[in-house]
Design an enzyme around this catalytic site. Structure first.
Site, mmCIF file in Angstrom:
data_model
loop_
_atom_site.group_PDB
_atom_site.id
_atom_site.type_symbol
_atom_site.label_atom_id
_atom_site.label_comp_id
_atom_site.label_asym_id
_atom_site.label_seq_id
_atom_site.Cartn_x
_atom_site.Cartn_y
_atom_site.Cartn_z
ATOM 1 N N GLN A 143 28.526 36.235 33.415
ATOM 2 C CA GLN A 143 27.499 35.318 32.919
ATOM 3 C C GLN A 143 26.129 35.972 32.863
ATOM 4 O OE1 GLN A 143 27.970 32.799 36.580
ATOM 5 N NE2 GLN A 143 25.740 32.591 36.408
ATOM 6 N N CYS A 149 27.298 29.360 35.014
ATOM 7 C CA CYS A 149 28.598 29.493 35.685
ATOM 8 C C CYS A 149 29.481 28.291 35.393
ATOM 9 C CB CYS A 149 28.401 29.655 37.178
ATOM 10 S SG CYS A 149 27.398 28.350 37.925
ATOM 11 N N HIS A 283 27.054 26.719 42.715
ATOM 12 C CA HIS A 283 27.733 27.717 41.888
ATOM 13 C C HIS A 283 29.114 27.181 41.502
ATOM 14 C CE1 HIS A 283 28.606 31.553 40.136
ATOM 15 N NE2 HIS A 283 29.555 31.857 40.993
ATOM 16 N N ASN A 303 35.518 34.585 39.768
ATOM 17 C CA ASN A 303 34.082 34.401 39.602
ATOM 18 C C ASN A 303 33.663 34.873 38.213
ATOM 19 O OD1 ASN A 303 31.448 33.740 40.252
ATOM 20 N ND2 ASN A 303 31.353 35.024 42.067
#
Length: 339
Positions: A143, A149, A283, A303
């Site tokens: 990102q 995110c 997040h 992630n």
């Protein structure tokens, strides 16, 4: 997961971890200035002038000393690393690389959430699951400095359910989600539920190649947006328990909010993450599996900070910790698309 697939994944992971450890250990005995120079070369970092370089060196030095003290103590089940975030203060990191901002009002207004929870009454689930080994997870993405995110998490979960339903694994467009979701969803933050709702109402999402990521929010491109490659019906919210999350992840990857702002999360380099973090969600990640290492159970988390963070872009987070919300609040706002 087949024995062959599991063996290949473990071998790849061990090779990656060994290389990362070797790089880190090779830096430990160098003068700090030389360590910084090597780190800059490794990560392609350049500074505008000597003043900025001196400032960044001071931050790097403090982070390097913290990483070294934690790793030398050897009292944690994970290790830290001088990764791409090593010249950022924790405040700078939080300002640029997170972006999940739960908004209860938006969640309550959405009409695309399906009830009841479809995985509530499963008789049993596998003892371990890794959706990567089943070919249902695209590669790790990045990102960068846009706090979207939430878009990456939602798209990753959608890519997986499309693969499970159609047999086709496609890289879909986070940029379309970022540009077109609306309702205040932006590089300043958003929710996966809003993204899922947009995709359902939009009757799909185009591919990454057709609407590539630019690291900034732009105008919604209606021409590219109309070229739908895959769709979802809506989404479901996961009840706030690790048992419910386990049932869901046993059947498909799940988007989840976590508190990812801690310094150990920032500098995570590998191993089974057991803290330190709270439940202030900031997040978004995608839970793509679960398992156990020795006697400790974990969630396998994808992630969106590139493959240089953690274990090739992934983190193993402790599960079944016996407290509300799970580690880092991973059960507090989890959802997945329905197709």
């Amino acid at each position: 997961m087949s024995f062959t697939s599991q063996s290949l994944w473990l071998a790849t992971l061990l090779a990656f971890v060994s290389l990362t450890v070797a790089i880190d250990l090779s830096l430990v005995d160098m003068p700090m200035s030389e360590r910084h120079e090597k780190w800059m070369a490794q990560h392609g970092r350049a500074y505008k002038d000597a003043e900025e370089k001196a400032h960044r060196f001071g931050i790097f030095k403090a982070n390097a000393e913290y990483v070294q003290s934690v790793n030398r103590a050897g009292n944690r089940t994970y290790r830290l690393s001088l990764n791409r975030f090593a010249d950022l203060t924790n405040e700078e990191f939080k300002a640029s690389f997170l972006g999940f901002k739960p908004n209860p009002l938006i969640a309550k207004e959405e009409q695309d959430v399906e009830k009841p929870f479809r995985y509530a009454n499963l008789a049993s689930v596998p003892g371990a699951m890794d959706w990567r080994a089943r070919g249902a997870v695209t590669g790790v993405k990045d990102q960068d400095i846009c706090g979207c995110c939430w878009a990456f998490s939602a798209v990753a979960a959608m890519e997986s359910i499309v693969k499970l339903k159609t047999g086709r694994l496609m890289s879909l467009s986070e940029q379309e989600v970022l540009d077109c979701t609306g309702n205040g969803m932006s590089c300043e933050g958003g929710t996966m539920e809003a993204a899922f709702s947009f995709i359902a109402r939009n009757r799909g999402l185009t591919t990454e190649s057709n609407y590539p990521y630019t690291r900034n929010q732009g105008y919604c491109n209606s021409r590219r947006k109309s070229a739908s490659a895959a769709t979802i019906r809506g989404y479901q919210e996961v009840p706030r328990s690790e048992a419910a999350l386990l049932n869901a992840v046993a059947n498909q990857p799940v988007s989840a909010g976590v508190e990812g702002s801690g310094i150990d999360f920032q500098l995570y380099g590998g191993g089974l993450f057991t803290g330190y973090c709270g439940t202030d969600l900031d997040h978004a990640v995608t839970v793509v599996g679960y398992g156990a290492s020795a006697r400790t159970k974990y969630w396998l988390v994808k992630n969106s900070w590139g493959s240089g963070w953690g274990e090739g872009g992934y983190m193993r987070m402790q599960r079944d910790i016996g407290s509300y919300g799970g580690l880092c609040g991973i059960t507090l706002q989890a959802s997945y698309p329905t197709a």
